[in-house]
Structures are given as structure tokens and as C-alpha cells.
Design a protein around this motif. Structure first.
Motif, PDB file in Angstrom:
ATOM      1  N   SER A   1      41.718 -40.305 -27.896  1.00 16.27           N
ATOM      2  CA  SER A   1      42.954 -40.469 -27.125  1.00 16.27           C
ATOM      3  C   SER A   1      43.683 -41.734 -27.550  1.00 16.27           C
ATOM      4  O   SER A   1      44.901 -41.728 -27.760  1.00 16.27           O
ATOM      5  CB  SER A   1      42.630 -40.517 -25.629  1.00 16.27           C
TER       6      SER A   1
ATOM      7  N   GLN B   1      43.109 -34.776 -17.577  1.00 16.36           N
ATOM      8  CA  GLN B   1      43.829 -35.204 -18.765  1.00 16.36           C
ATOM      9  C   GLN B   1      45.326 -35.055 -18.555  1.00 16.36           C
ATOM     10  O   GLN B   1      45.788 -34.377 -17.636  1.00 16.36           O
ATOM     11  CB  GLN B   1      43.389 -34.366 -19.975  1.00 16.36           C
TER      12      GLN B   1
ATOM     13  N   TYR C   1      49.420 -42.826 -19.205  1.00 18.72           N
ATOM     14  CA  TYR C   1      48.191 -43.155 -18.461  1.00 18.72           C
ATOM     15  C   TYR C   1      48.457 -44.152 -17.341  1.00 18.72           C
ATOM     16  O   TYR C   1      48.047 -43.973 -16.203  1.00 18.72           O
ATOM     17  CB  TYR C   1      47.163 -43.711 -19.453  1.00 18.72           C
TER      18      TYR C   1
ATOM     19  N   LYS D   1      45.671 -37.263 -23.173  1.00 21.71           N
ATOM     20  CA  LYS D   1      45.024 -38.517 -22.792  1.00 21.71           C
ATOM     21  C   LYS D   1      43.979 -38.257 -21.706  1.00 21.71           C
ATOM     22  O   LYS D   1      44.203 -37.483 -20.779  1.00 21.71           O
ATOM     23  CB  LYS D   1      46.067 -39.517 -22.286  1.00 21.71           C
TER      24      LYS D   1
END
Length: 397
Positions: A124, A142, A8, A131
Motif C-alpha cells: 500500500s 480497505q 487514509y 490502501k
């Protein structure tokens, strides 16, 4: 999540402290958002510049990249979503991949997007699925999962079934903020109300639709709800749509992924398992493939005690068996009503009315055996009978 799932922080350019936001139970990192919306009906070549603009808007580190740095391909076009893989290579040669999920038209008729978006960051953060990297007007972004989608026959493979059972137990332990009340019957009654008020433009479909007795369906729902209420089934946060298309496996690493939590809600443990077992029927809806008692018990042992499956008591196995095979009926009613609603709003070329008839007929076929199983169990467990009964009064139609 493994190397195949992009980090992320790497995608957003944020500092490592972002991960520190996931500290206490019930918290999740903030998610970038954009007001942009993408027309899902556009051809891919016309959609690309809009997808590129969306990515630049969400992830500022890519805002100065040329469109040629982005490549886009279709991963799948399901009944409710269009899934795109976006690959990005910057001027330093660094590459990233992510997925853009576009909601299908009118899917808010059957999906509670607010509930989905509330749960996604927490799932997540708990390590499930891709994620959540960003949200926008009619979809979400995602991380990309490098794995294959399972086939229906894969799910009955003992080794894969073990992985599914073990991961489902962990999934059911995730705590999502908000009400913990089970939503199954609320959702079914909402579907019933919508399904009973439809109008078809095609006369043949309208004739078939008018032959459906919604009073009969409502009576069946009330009777089934009364019975399942007596089982005192544990309430968990459930996936509610664990078909093969929502299961992915990286064969090289042996890692299984649950994906697409759009139907997720607090519900009954046995319903989630039963709904999964119903999906063994596959795309041809061959319900003779529903797992037999031995296969179910193997699944239950792995679910209840993955480290010591043979230590599960017969009492616990029987309780889960009864619970699962009673909620099996609820799964048929849920998706039957869902199909009727889809028949009026979905652009997909699929005979939803025939699917409704198939699922409701399977409900009727299995009803006597499932009710008998539950009633015999309850007769041997007097304590279960202390549960309150909650029905819905018949309509005045």
C-alpha cells in the motif's frame, strides 16, 4: 492513488504527520485494529449493524454517527472472500466509501494470513492496490477503488497488457521485510501434504479422490523443481494470483490497479508471469487462449523496458520466455492441489475435483514441450548447470 481512492488520514481523522511514518524503505504506517469478527453467513440486512459497529470501532470520527448514515452493498462474493462497499455520509454532508473484505471459512487452509498482513502495508505504501485502513478478527478494511474489474479477454488487449506488464515490473521491485527466500515450492509441498490426507463424505467424490496417485504428483513436483532450479530465475515479491478478477481499470483515467494480495510471497519472476498467462484461459479454462510467443515477447519487452521496449536484447527475451514457460507447469500443479483442498472446505457450489483434474491434465499435456524448451536452453547455457538441485525424497507410502 488518485481521487477515487479515499485518503487514509481522512478516514481515520489522523493528522497529516501520519504520512511521515512512511519514510524509509521497509516501513509502513500503523493500522487500526479491532477484535470484532463478522459472521460471513449472515444475510446482508443482519450483517449491516455489525459492519457499522466495526467501522465505528476502527474509525473514531464515525463513532457518534447514526446507523442511517451508513449504506452497505455487496461488491463481489468470490471463492475466498466476501467484499462489501460501505458508504458513509456524516451530518455535514461529507461522504466517504471503503470496502470491507470478509475472509471465507477455512481459507487459512490455503492462505497464509500472517504473510498477507505483513506485506499489505508495504504494498500500500508503495502505491499498489487499495490502501489498508484497518484489520479485524476475520477480515480487513480497505479504501474503495472506483474502477471496473477486468474480464479475461481484457488481459490480452495489447494496450492493457502493456499496462499490466509495466506495473508488474514495478510490483516486483517492492521490498517486503523478512525472509527473501522463494516460497513457491514450500507452498506446493504444503498443499501436497494437505491434499494427500483428505476425506470426502460423498462416496462418488471419495472414489474419484482415491484414484489420484499422490506419489505420481510428488514425483512430478520433484522433477519440475529440479529443472526450474537450473534456470537461476530471479526471485521477487510476486502477486501469485494475477487473474482478471484481481485487476481493475479506471477507463476514464486509464489507471490500472492490482488488488487482493492474499497469495503474495517471494517467488520466481517467471512463475508470476506464467500464472498470469495461464489466466488468459478465463472461467471456461480454455488454455488455447494462452498467449503465443509473439504476444509473450511484447509483454516481456514492456516488462523489461517499458520506456524502450525495442531495446530489449534477444538473449533477455529468450531467457524470460524459457523461464516463464517452464514455471507455467508449476502454476498448474499449484492450483490443482489448491482445488483439492478447497473441495473439502469451501461452501461454494463449484466442482473443485473436476478443476483439479483439468489443471493436472493440462500440466501433463504441456509437460513435454515445456521440459524440452528448458533443456534445450540449458544445453546452450552451461553456466546454468552449476545450480544446485533440490528435490524432495519420495514418500514411503
Amino acid at each position: 492513488m488518485g481521487e477515487e481512492v479515499k485518503n487514509y488520514d481522512a478516514l481515520t481523522g489522523m493528522e497529516d504527520e501520519r504520512a511521515a511514518e512512511v519514510k524509509a524503505e521497509g516501513t509502513a504506517p500503523s493500522i487500526p485494529s479491532s477484535s470484532m469478527a463478522i459472521d460471513i453467513s449472515l444475510p446482508l440486512d443482519q450483517m449491516k449493524p455489525r459492519i457499522v459497529d466495526l467501522c465505528k470501532d476502527l474509525f473514531k470520527r464515525w463513532s457518534f454517527l447514526d446507523e442511517s448514515c451508513f449504506s452497505i452493498e455487496t461488491v463481489s462474493g468470490g471463492i475466498t472472500n466476501l467484499l462489501l462497499k460501505v458508504s458513509v455520509r456524516d451530518d455535514r454532508g461529507n461522504s466517504d466509501s471503503l470496502t470491507v473484505r470478509l475472509y471465507g471459512p477455512n481459507t487459512d487452509m490455503v492462505i497464509d494470513r500472517k504473510r498477507e498482513l505483513q506485506a499489505l502495508p508495504h504494498l500500500s505504501a508503495a502505491g499498489f492496490g487499495a490502501k489498508l485502513l484497518g484489520i479485524f478478527g476475520n477480515g480487513m478494511v480497505q479504501s474503495f477503488i472506483d474502477a471496473r474489474t477486468l474480464s479475461p479477454s481484457d488481459m490480452s488487449n495489447p494496450k492493457i497488457a502493456f499496462k499490466i506488464a509495466r506495473q508488474l515490473r514495478q510490483f516486483h521491485k517492492v521490498a517486503i521485510p523478512g525472509s527473501k527466500e522463494p516460497q513457491l515450492w514450500n507452498d506446493i509441498f504444503k498443499f501436497l501434504d494437505k491434499a494427500a490426507a483428505l476425506k470426502f463424505e460423498e462416496s462418488a467424490k471419495q472414489v474419484t479422490y482415491e484414484s489420484i496417485s499422490f506419489q505420481e504428483i510428488q514425483a512430478e513436483i520433484n522433477e519440475l523443481k529440479d529443472l526450474t532450479d537450473l534456470l537461476n530465475a530471479p526471485v521477487v515479491f510476486a502477486h501469485n494470483d494475477l487473474l482478471s478478477g484481481n485487476l481493475m481499470l479506471n477507463d476514464k483515467e486509464g489507471k490500472l490497479y492490482f488488488i487482493d494480495f492474499e497469495y503474495g510471497s517471494y517467488s520466481y519472476r517467471g512463475y508470476d508471469i506464467a500464472n498470469h498467462f495461464n489466466e488468459y484461459a478465463g472461467f471456461d479454462c480454455d488454455y488455447s487462449l494462452y498467449p503465443d510467443k509473439d504476444a509473450q515477447y511484447r509483454f516481456f519487452r514492456s516488462y523489461l523496458e517499458s520506456d524502450n521496449p525495442h531495446e530489449v536484447s534477444n538473449k533477455d527475451l529468450e531467457a524470460l520466455y524459457v523461464e516463464t514457460n517452464t514455471f507455467r507447469l508449476a502454476s498448474h500443479i499449484y492450483w490443482a492441489l489448491w482445488a483439492l483442498i478447497q473441495a473439502t472446505v469451501s461452501p461454494i457450489d463449484f466442482d473443485y475435483i473436476a478443476y483439479f483434474l483439468l489443471r493436472f491434465q493440462e500440466y501433463k499435456k504441456q509437460k513435454e514441450g515445456c521440459f524440452s524448451l528448458a533443456q534445450k536452453h540449458l544445453s546452450r547455457s552451461p553456466s546454468c548447470n552449476s545450480s544446485r538441485r533440490h528435490g524432495r525424497p519420495p514418500s514411503e507410502d
